[in-house]
Design a protein around this motif. Structure first.
Motif, PDB file in Angstrom:
ATOM      1  N   ASP A   1     -59.660   2.830 -76.468  1.00  0.00           N
ATOM      2  CA  ASP A   1     -58.215   3.053 -76.376  1.00  0.00           C
ATOM      3  C   ASP A   1     -57.741   2.709 -74.970  1.00  0.00           C
ATOM      4  OD1 ASP A   1     -55.595   3.799 -76.842  1.00  0.00           O
ATOM      5  OD2 ASP A   1     -55.985   5.947 -76.605  1.00  0.00           O
ATOM      6  N   PRO A   2     -57.583   1.405 -74.667  1.00  0.00           N
ATOM      7  CA  PRO A   2     -57.252   1.009 -73.302  1.00  0.00           C
ATOM      8  C   PRO A   2     -55.826   1.365 -72.866  1.00  0.00           C
ATOM      9  CG  PRO A   2     -57.322  -0.899 -74.743  1.00  0.00           C
ATOM     10  CD  PRO A   2     -57.784   0.277 -75.547  1.00  0.00           C
ATOM     11  N   GLY A   3     -54.942   1.575 -73.789  1.00  0.00           N
ATOM     12  CA  GLY A   3     -53.559   1.879 -73.432  1.00  0.00           C
ATOM     13  C   GLY A   3     -52.776   0.605 -73.153  1.00  0.00           C
ATOM     14  N   PRO A   4     -51.472   0.680 -73.321  1.00  0.00           N
ATOM     15  CA  PRO A   4     -50.641  -0.520 -73.214  1.00  0.00           C
ATOM     16  C   PRO A   4     -50.489  -1.072 -71.795  1.00  0.00           C
ATOM     17  CG  PRO A   4     -49.264   1.417 -73.498  1.00  0.00           C
ATOM     18  CD  PRO A   4     -50.683   1.868 -73.652  1.00  0.00           C
ATOM     19  N   ASP A   5     -50.731  -0.263 -70.781  1.00  0.00           N
ATOM     20  CA  ASP A   5     -50.546  -0.707 -69.398  1.00  0.00           C
ATOM     21  C   ASP A   5     -51.835  -1.182 -68.740  1.00  0.00           C
ATOM     22  OD1 ASP A   5     -47.833  -0.100 -69.538  1.00  0.00           O
ATOM     23  OD2 ASP A   5     -48.175   1.974 -68.910  1.00  0.00           O
ATOM     24  N   THR A   6     -52.915  -1.220 -69.513  1.00  0.00           N
ATOM     25  CA  THR A   6     -54.212  -1.623 -68.981  1.00  0.00           C
ATOM     26  C   THR A   6     -54.471  -3.091 -69.285  1.00  0.00           C
ATOM     27  OG1 THR A   6     -55.096   0.603 -69.254  1.00  0.00           O
ATOM     28  CG2 THR A   6     -56.698  -1.174 -69.119  1.00  0.00           C
ATOM     29  N   ALA A   7     -54.975  -3.795 -68.303  1.00  0.00           N
ATOM     30  CA  ALA A   7     -55.393  -5.189 -68.489  1.00  0.00           C
ATOM     31  C   ALA A   7     -56.857  -5.284 -68.094  1.00  0.00           C
ATOM     32  CB  ALA A   7     -54.548  -6.123 -67.635  1.00  0.00           C
ATOM     33  N   LEU A   8     -57.668  -5.811 -68.973  1.00  0.00           N
ATOM     34  CA  LEU A   8     -59.099  -5.946 -68.717  1.00  0.00           C
ATOM     35  C   LEU A   8     -59.534  -7.352 -69.109  1.00  0.00           C
ATOM     36  CD1 LEU A   8     -61.881  -4.909 -67.916  1.00  0.00           C
ATOM     37  CD2 LEU A   8     -62.044  -3.809 -70.164  1.00  0.00           C
ATOM     38  N   ILE A   9     -59.973  -8.101 -68.118  1.00  0.00           N
ATOM     39  CA  ILE A   9     -60.379  -9.492 -68.317  1.00  0.00           C
ATOM     40  C   ILE A   9     -61.868  -9.618 -68.023  1.00  0.00           C
ATOM     41  CG2 ILE A   9     -60.030 -11.868 -67.543  1.00  0.00           C
ATOM     42  CD1 ILE A   9     -57.163 -10.985 -66.719  1.00  0.00           C
ATOM     43  N   VAL A  10     -62.552 -10.326 -68.890  1.00  0.00           N
ATOM     44  CA  VAL A  10     -63.975 -10.581 -68.749  1.00  0.00           C
ATOM     45  C   VAL A  10     -64.162 -12.061 -68.433  1.00  0.00           C
ATOM     46  CG1 VAL A  10     -66.146 -10.710 -70.045  1.00  0.00           C
ATOM     47  CG2 VAL A  10     -64.683  -8.727 -70.281  1.00  0.00           C
ATOM     48  N   ALA A  11     -65.064 -12.334 -67.504  1.00  0.00           N
ATOM     49  CA  ALA A  11     -65.466 -13.711 -67.222  1.00  0.00           C
ATOM     50  C   ALA A  11     -66.839 -13.923 -67.842  1.00  0.00           C
ATOM     51  CB  ALA A  11     -65.536 -13.958 -65.720  1.00  0.00           C
ATOM     52  N   THR A  12     -66.989 -15.036 -68.530  1.00  0.00           N
ATOM     53  CA  THR A  12     -68.294 -15.385 -69.065  1.00  0.00           C
ATOM     54  C   THR A  12     -68.762 -16.685 -68.423  1.00  0.00           C
ATOM     55  OG1 THR A  12     -67.377 -16.600 -70.967  1.00  0.00           O
ATOM     56  CG2 THR A  12     -67.863 -14.251 -71.283  1.00  0.00           C
ATOM     57  N   TRP A  13     -70.075 -16.793 -68.298  1.00  0.00           N
ATOM     58  CA  TRP A  13     -70.722 -17.992 -67.768  1.00  0.00           C
ATOM     59  C   TRP A  13     -71.700 -18.421 -68.857  1.00  0.00           C
ATOM     60  CZ3 TRP A  13     -70.360 -20.286 -62.824  1.00  0.00           C
ATOM     61  CH2 TRP A  13     -71.301 -21.280 -62.564  1.00  0.00           C
ATOM     62  N   ASP A  14     -71.443 -19.553 -69.458  1.00  0.00           N
ATOM     63  CA  ASP A  14     -72.259 -20.033 -70.582  1.00  0.00           C
ATOM     64  C   ASP A  14     -72.406 -18.963 -71.660  1.00  0.00           C
ATOM     65  OD1 ASP A  14     -72.605 -22.558 -69.480  1.00  0.00           O
ATOM     66  OD2 ASP A  14     -74.455 -21.995 -68.459  1.00  0.00           O
ATOM     67  N   GLY A  15     -71.312 -18.248 -71.929  1.00  0.00           N
ATOM     68  CA  GLY A  15     -71.269 -17.257 -72.993  1.00  0.00           C
ATOM     69  C   GLY A  15     -71.704 -15.857 -72.619  1.00  0.00           C
ATOM     70  N   ALA A  16     -72.346 -15.663 -71.474  1.00  0.00           N
ATOM     71  CA  ALA A  16     -72.806 -14.332 -71.050  1.00  0.00           C
ATOM     72  C   ALA A  16     -71.791 -13.713 -70.097  1.00  0.00           C
ATOM     73  CB  ALA A  16     -74.162 -14.437 -70.360  1.00  0.00           C
ATOM     74  N   VAL A  17     -71.580 -12.409 -70.219  1.00  0.00           N
ATOM     75  CA  VAL A  17     -70.640 -11.719 -69.331  1.00  0.00           C
ATOM     76  C   VAL A  17     -71.157 -11.813 -67.898  1.00  0.00           C
ATOM     77  CG1 VAL A  17     -69.546  -9.517 -68.758  1.00  0.00           C
ATOM     78  CG2 VAL A  17     -69.862 -10.163 -71.158  1.00  0.00           C
ATOM     79  N   ALA A  18     -70.297 -12.316 -67.023  1.00  0.00           N
ATOM     80  CA  ALA A  18     -70.672 -12.520 -65.619  1.00  0.00           C
ATOM     81  C   ALA A  18     -69.811 -11.707 -64.663  1.00  0.00           C
ATOM     82  CB  ALA A  18     -70.573 -14.000 -65.264  1.00  0.00           C
ATOM     83  N   GLY A  19     -68.724 -11.127 -65.156  1.00  0.00           N
ATOM     84  CA  GLY A  19     -67.851 -10.334 -64.300  1.00  0.00           C
ATOM     85  C   GLY A  19     -66.675  -9.800 -65.082  1.00  0.00           C
ATOM     86  N   PHE A  20     -65.891  -8.938 -64.417  1.00  0.00           N
ATOM     87  CA  PHE A  20     -64.720  -8.363 -65.073  1.00  0.00           C
ATOM     88  C   PHE A  20     -63.720  -7.880 -64.032  1.00  0.00           C
ATOM     89  CE2 PHE A  20     -67.795  -4.966 -64.520  1.00  0.00           C
ATOM     90  CZ  PHE A  20     -67.039  -3.934 -63.998  1.00  0.00           C
TER      91      PHE A  20
END
Length: 180
Positions: free
Chosen positions: A54-73
């Protein structure tokens, strides 16, 4: 190849792994031993599962992937700290150490800033622990302006923080274009 996307509940384990590992490495000489011990991967996983359910409407969460694997956020949302002056806060910006210095942090901060400004923010802020010199240098290079200081009470550790702000979207958002 770096790709950015919104986070999902399926990412909770990888977010926890990166969060705990990078945090422990970064703060090993800055945080008390109790904080290092208690802010572990299990605790981080519980945090991410709860947030992603339940992130809520004011939350922004971005994931970076490198060749499909999570590399940062990057996570942003409303700040509860008065020093931010009503600006949304970049709460977390973490890049897996295996992918450091590849432009992922720049891409994440720029994308998160774009999202927060698009939602109507007139500025954004980010707190960084005093002594975290590599992060301070990065935020300065990204156009952050030192705005003040505050104490983050944290769940376990009270840390002295510097507050960097971006009040001009062009100051932050132009960084992605500069790097080509």
């Amino acid at each position: 190849m770096i790709e950015l996307r919104s986070a999902s509940l399926a990412d909770a384990g990888e977010l926890a792994r990166i969060h705990a590992g990078v945090w422990r490495h970064t703060y090993r000489d800055l945080a008390p031993e109790a904080a290092i011990r208690l802010l572990n991967e299990d605790r981080r996983r519980a945090f991410w599962v709860t947030l992603l359910q339940d992130p809520g409407p004011d939350t922004a969460l971005i994931v970076a992937t490198w060749d499909g694997a999570v590399a940062g956020f990057a996570l942003g949302g409303p700040s509860t700290e008065a020093a931010f002056g009503g600006r949304p806060e970049v709460k977390y910006l973490y890049v897996d150490r295996a992918h450091a210095r590849q432009g992922i942090g720049r891409r994440l901060l720029t994308a998160l800033g774009a999202e927060l400004f698009a939602r109507g923010a007139t500025g954004i802020g980010l707190g960084v622990v005093v002594g975290n010199d590599p992060a301070i240098a990065f935020y300065k290079a990204m156009g952050g302006r030192l705005h003040g200081r505050y104490v983050d009470p944290g769940p376990i550790w009270r840390s002295e923080n510097l507050l960097y702000v971006w009040d001009d979207p062009a100051c932050l958002l132009g960084r992605d274009a500069e790097a080509g």
